[in-house]
Design an enzyme around this catalytic site. Structure first.
Site, mmCIF file in Angstrom:
data_model
loop_
_atom_site.group_PDB
_atom_site.id
_atom_site.type_symbol
_atom_site.label_atom_id
_atom_site.label_comp_id
_atom_site.label_asym_id
_atom_site.label_seq_id
_atom_site.Cartn_x
_atom_site.Cartn_y
_atom_site.Cartn_z
ATOM 1 N N THR A 134 0.618 -3.351 -3.637
ATOM 2 C CA THR A 134 0.692 -3.039 -5.067
ATOM 3 C C THR A 134 2.107 -2.603 -5.428
ATOM 4 O O THR A 134 2.771 -1.927 -4.634
ATOM 5 C CB THR A 134 -0.292 -1.899 -5.388
ATOM 6 O OG1 THR A 134 -1.620 -2.341 -5.084
ATOM 7 C CG2 THR A 134 -0.235 -1.493 -6.859
ATOM 8 N N SER B 80 5.936 -3.414 -7.937
ATOM 9 C CA SER B 80 6.786 -4.486 -8.457
ATOM 10 C C SER B 80 7.231 -5.444 -7.347
ATOM 11 O O SER B 80 7.329 -6.658 -7.574
ATOM 12 C CB SER B 80 8.002 -3.897 -9.177
ATOM 13 O OG SER B 80 8.717 -3.030 -8.323
ATOM 14 N N THR B 81 7.478 -4.927 -6.140
ATOM 15 C CA THR B 81 7.867 -5.815 -5.043
ATOM 16 C C THR B 81 6.670 -6.661 -4.619
ATOM 17 O O THR B 81 6.799 -7.868 -4.387
ATOM 18 C CB THR B 81 8.403 -4.993 -3.852
ATOM 19 O OG1 THR B 81 9.261 -3.952 -4.347
ATOM 20 C CG2 THR B 81 9.205 -5.870 -2.907
ATOM 21 N N ASP C 259 7.995 3.281 -1.031
ATOM 22 C CA ASP C 259 8.909 4.124 -1.805
ATOM 23 C C ASP C 259 10.049 4.627 -0.932
ATOM 24 O O ASP C 259 11.165 4.809 -1.412
ATOM 25 C CB ASP C 259 8.132 5.286 -2.428
ATOM 26 C CG ASP C 259 7.072 4.768 -3.380
ATOM 27 O OD1 ASP C 259 7.446 4.071 -4.346
ATOM 28 O OD2 ASP C 259 5.878 5.002 -3.136
ATOM 29 N N LYS D 278 4.431 5.952 0.561
ATOM 30 C CA LYS D 278 3.931 5.000 -0.411
ATOM 31 C C LYS D 278 3.083 5.735 -1.451
ATOM 32 O O LYS D 278 2.769 6.888 -1.280
ATOM 33 C CB LYS D 278 3.083 3.921 0.287
ATOM 34 C CG LYS D 278 3.921 3.024 1.194
ATOM 35 C CD LYS D 278 3.122 1.909 1.828
ATOM 36 C CE LYS D 278 2.191 1.205 0.898
ATOM 37 N NZ LYS D 278 2.815 0.689 -0.330
ATOM 38 N N GLY E 106 2.936 3.956 -7.054
ATOM 39 C CA GLY E 106 2.085 3.300 -8.046
ATOM 40 C C GLY E 106 0.664 3.853 -8.050
ATOM 41 O O GLY E 106 -0.186 3.398 -8.819
ATOM 42 N N GLU F 20 -4.410 0.938 -0.385
ATOM 43 C CA GLU F 20 -3.365 0.311 0.439
ATOM 44 C C GLU F 20 -3.583 0.653 1.911
ATOM 45 O O GLU F 20 -3.495 -0.211 2.791
ATOM 46 C CB GLU F 20 -1.977 0.787 -0.017
ATOM 47 C CG GLU F 20 -1.590 0.240 -1.385
ATOM 48 C CD GLU F 20 -0.314 0.835 -1.954
ATOM 49 O OE1 GLU F 20 0.218 0.246 -2.900
ATOM 50 O OE2 GLU F 20 0.151 1.885 -1.473
HETATM 51 C C1 5RP Z 1 2.182 1.601 -4.820
HETATM 52 C C2 5RP Z 1 3.155 1.601 -3.699
HETATM 53 C C3 5RP Z 1 4.332 0.720 -3.828
HETATM 54 O O1 5RP Z 1 4.422 -0.088 -2.697
HETATM 55 C C4 5RP Z 1 5.580 1.550 -3.933
HETATM 56 O O2 5RP Z 1 5.429 2.462 -4.990
HETATM 57 C C5 5RP Z 1 6.811 0.686 -4.160
HETATM 58 O O3 5RP Z 1 6.752 0.148 -5.447
HETATM 59 P P1 5RP Z 1 7.820 -0.889 -5.971
HETATM 60 O O4 5RP Z 1 7.666 -2.137 -5.175
HETATM 61 O O5 5RP Z 1 7.434 -1.076 -7.424
HETATM 62 O O6 5RP Z 1 9.194 -0.285 -5.819
HETATM 63 O O7 5RP Z 1 3.005 2.280 -2.713
HETATM 64 O O8 5RP Z 1 1.157 2.538 -4.627
#
Ligand code: 5RP
Length: 218
Positions: free
Chosen positions: A28, A30-31, A84, A94, A97, A103
């Site tokens: 989950t 943006s990546t 993160d 992590k 999000g 996850e």
């Molecule tokens: C969501 C996560 C994401 O992998 C983490 O927040 C990284 O997010 P992004 O790819 O948007 O930088 O753990 O729960």
């Protein structure tokens, strides 16, 4: 190159790890969204996917990728997700999000955790990014007191409810010297559902997008 372009580079590199005909575990954020969009280009060569959040499920379905319930899946070669923060041992924080619990559950079923990140996520010591902790709502104050006693500064994520109907407390001001031990300690607080440390089971592969290209760590 922008941070989004780097995220996309790492995400597309993860397609090399997809086993044809398999079910893919999908993270989950943006990546992970860039990964989902890339996965769509090879959707006829996979059986489908298990999503770690309602948001990812919606994006996967939008691309026509078949969704599986995790309870119907007993084997998954890879789980692909962002982070993160990630350290040299491939332990991660992590949950930025808020999808940390699902996850961790989906990742637990996969043979390999492939982490996809831009270079800003790589750290020497985990903890600069506030540690997300999913908590049963009635335990909010009790858990916050325990987290403060561990040396952190707990802050309720205002107006946020997880896909599981719980709240998130973000713990600021930590410097986590032993991530696996701290993961166990926080999980031991009554009322905690999951915490965002992925250290006892970290990533198996890190695809880190830098200005010079995607570097692989395993
Ligand atoms: C969501 C996560 C994401 O992998 C983490 O927040 C990284 O997010 P992004 O790819 O948007 O930088 O753990 O729960």
């Amino acid at each position: 190159m922008t941070q989004d372009e780097l995220k996309q580079q790492a995400a597309l590199r993860a397609l090399d790890y997809i086993v044809e005909g398999s079910i893919v575990g999908v993270g989950t954020g943006s990546t992970a969204n860039f990964f989902i969009d890339g996965l769509a280009t090879m959707k006829d060569r996979i059986a489908g996917a298990v999503a770690s959040s309602e948001a990812s499920a919606k994006r996967l379905a939008g691309h026509g990728i078949r969704l599986f319930d995790l309870n119907d899946v007993d084997q998954m070669p890879v789980y692909v997700d962002g982070a993160d923060e990630i350290d040299a041992s491939l332990a991660m924080i992590k949950g930025g999000g808020g999808a940390l619990t699902r996850e961790k559950i989906v990742a637990a079923v996969a043979d390999k955790f492939i982490c996809i990140c831009d270079a800003t996520k790589r750290v020497e010591c985990l903890g600069r990014f506030p540690l997300p902790v999913e908590v049963i709502p009635m335990a909010r104050a009790q858990v916050a007191r325990q987290l403060a006693a561990l040396g952190g500064r707990p802050v309720l994520r205002e107006g946020f409810v997880t896909d599981n109907g719980n709240i998130i407390i973000d713990v600021h001001g930590l410097q986590i010297a032993d991530p696996a031990a701290f993961e166990t300690t926080v999980d031991g607080i009554v009322g905690v559902v999951t915490n965002g440390l992925f250290a006892r089971r970290g990533a198996d592969v890190l695809l880190l997008a830098t200005a010079g290209g995607v570097v692989t760590y395993e």
